[in-house]
Write an enzyme that holds these catalytic residues in place. Structure first.
Site, PDB file in Angstrom:
ATOM      1  N   ASP A   1      -2.284   0.607   6.784  1.00 46.00           N
ATOM      2  CA  ASP A   1      -3.233   0.169   5.744  1.00 46.00           C
ATOM      3  C   ASP A   1      -2.896  -1.268   5.322  1.00 46.00           C
ATOM      4  O   ASP A   1      -3.801  -2.104   5.174  1.00 46.00           O
ATOM      5  CB  ASP A   1      -3.195   1.103   4.527  1.00 46.00           C
ATOM      6  CG  ASP A   1      -3.894   2.444   4.788  1.00 46.00           C
ATOM      7  OD1 ASP A   1      -4.542   2.595   5.841  1.00 46.00           O
ATOM      8  OD2 ASP A   1      -3.785   3.346   3.923  1.00 46.00           O
TER       9      ASP A   1
ATOM     10  N   GLU B   1       1.846   5.221  -0.139  1.00 42.56           N
ATOM     11  CA  GLU B   1       1.351   6.587   0.088  1.00 42.56           C
ATOM     12  C   GLU B   1       2.176   7.483  -0.823  1.00 42.56           C
ATOM     13  O   GLU B   1       3.342   7.179  -1.126  1.00 42.56           O
ATOM     14  CB  GLU B   1       1.500   7.019   1.548  1.00 42.56           C
ATOM     15  CG  GLU B   1       0.750   6.132   2.529  1.00 42.56           C
ATOM     16  CD  GLU B   1      -0.737   5.986   2.284  1.00 42.56           C
ATOM     17  OE1 GLU B   1      -1.359   6.957   1.813  1.00 42.56           O
ATOM     18  OE2 GLU B   1      -1.271   4.890   2.527  1.00 42.56           O
TER      19      GLU B   1
ATOM     20  N   ASP C   1      -2.320   1.525  -6.893  1.00 37.81           N
ATOM     21  CA  ASP C   1      -0.892   1.386  -6.547  1.00 37.81           C
ATOM     22  C   ASP C   1      -0.052   0.874  -7.727  1.00 37.81           C
ATOM     23  O   ASP C   1       0.986   1.449  -8.051  1.00 37.81           O
ATOM     24  CB  ASP C   1      -0.733   0.419  -5.351  1.00 37.81           C
ATOM     25  CG  ASP C   1      -1.468   0.907  -4.130  1.00 37.81           C
ATOM     26  OD1 ASP C   1      -0.845   1.510  -3.237  1.00 37.81           O
ATOM     27  OD2 ASP C   1      -2.713   0.705  -4.055  1.00 37.81           O
TER      28      ASP C   1
ATOM     29  N   ASP D   1       0.848  -1.206   0.000  1.00 39.51           N
ATOM     30  CA  ASP D   1       0.000   0.000   0.000  1.00 39.51           C
ATOM     31  C   ASP D   1       0.881   1.254   0.000  1.00 39.51           C
ATOM     32  O   ASP D   1       1.414   1.635   1.039  1.00 39.51           O
ATOM     33  CB  ASP D   1      -0.938   0.012   1.217  1.00 39.51           C
ATOM     34  CG  ASP D   1      -1.916   1.171   1.140  1.00 39.51           C
ATOM     35  OD1 ASP D   1      -2.898   1.062   0.397  1.00 39.51           O
ATOM     36  OD2 ASP D   1      -1.672   2.195   1.809  1.00 39.51           O
TER      37      ASP D   1
ATOM     38  N   HIS E   1      -4.664   5.576   6.178  1.00 39.25           N
ATOM     39  CA  HIS E   1      -3.795   6.303   5.236  1.00 39.25           C
ATOM     40  C   HIS E   1      -2.337   6.349   5.680  1.00 39.25           C
ATOM     41  O   HIS E   1      -1.531   7.046   5.058  1.00 39.25           O
ATOM     42  CB  HIS E   1      -4.310   7.712   4.912  1.00 39.25           C
ATOM     43  CG  HIS E   1      -5.673   7.721   4.290  1.00 39.25           C
ATOM     44  ND1 HIS E   1      -5.961   7.083   3.097  1.00 39.25           N
ATOM     45  CD2 HIS E   1      -6.853   8.256   4.708  1.00 39.25           C
ATOM     46  CE1 HIS E   1      -7.235   7.248   2.808  1.00 39.25           C
ATOM     47  NE2 HIS E   1      -7.809   7.947   3.780  1.00 39.25           N
TER      48      HIS E   1
END
Ligand code: AMP
Ligand code: MG
Ligand code: MG
Length: 212
Positions: free
Chosen positions: A188, A27, A125, A25, A183
């Site tokens: 996550d 960011e 992603d 995941d 987040h």
């Protein structure tokens, strides 16, 4: 949590087509109501989940320094919990991808016959974020990052409804408590791994949902 073994012992999962699931995941740099261009990955977390036990066996986790929009927006800091100090002086994406490849080697994931697949929440992603940054900065990345399971698809198969509101809705519908900060990439990942396990407990056999 439901136990399909019927004996109160360890839950029995269906045999999977993979040895490991790699829950990922990212960011990335962002701002309120405007698209940051180019958007760059700032957190790169991956959990190695054993496909027999659905336990997390190992973690890769690095923050990544952005090259273009070096200053994180207040919106991005608020959303992700990633502060400027966490990305300043970190490696750029290509070096982190190199470290990730080495981690995969060390974990035996690249050994002959070992089958793994990435698991993400949505297609962003690996369909958008990584390919667009790789293209912008002319970074090569391995083909095994071009196929994945979007956890929303198996969730839809078992629950009968595509999750409109993302991860939180899936956790709620599966009766799984959310932990950590939404987040935060690493948190996550942990929650996506719990969703993966929750779906597996329903006797599900996972398949790749998209390839580039
Ligand atoms: P997530 O995995 O849902 O935490 O989101 C991944 C990335 O998408 C974040 O690091 C942001 O770059 C972007 N993002 C997520 N939600 C928003 C939002 N509400 N507004 C702007 N960007 C967002
Ligand atoms: Mg995400
Ligand atoms: Mg996230």
């Amino acid at each position: 949590m439901a136990d399909i073994s019927g004996s109160g012992a360890e839950p029995i999962f269906k045999e999977q087509n993979f040895d490991y699931f790699l829950v990922l995941d990212f960011e990335a740099t962002c701002d309120d109501k405007v698209q940051v261009d180019p958007q760059e990955i700032i957190e790169f977390p991956v959990l190695k989940v054993n496909a027999k036990t659905f336990e997390v066996e190992s973690t890769f986790h690095q923050y990544v320094e952005p090259r273009v929009h070096k200053q994180l927006s207040p919106f991005c800091v608020e959303l992700t919990g990633i502060i400027q100090d966490m990305v300043d002086g970190q490696q750029h994406l290509e070096a982190v991808l190199g470290d990730f490849q080495k981690w995969m080697q060390d974990e035996g994931l690249l050994n002959e016959g070992v089958k793994f697949i990435f698991v993400t929440c949505g297609d962003w992603d690996l369909k958008k974020m990584l390919p667009s940054q790789a293209k912008y900065f002319d970074i090569a990345y391995p083909d095994h990052m071009k196929s994945w399971i979007n956890i929303k698809r198996p969730f839809t198969d078992v629950v009968g409804q595509y999750p409109k509101n993302d991860m939180m809705e899936m956790l709620q519908k599966l009766n799984i408590a959310h932990t950590g900060r939404h987040h935060s990439g690493i948190d996550d990942c942990k929650n996506i791994a719990k969703i993966l396990r929750g779906i597996a407990l329903k006797g599900y056999c996972f398949r790749c949902t998209l390839s580039l």
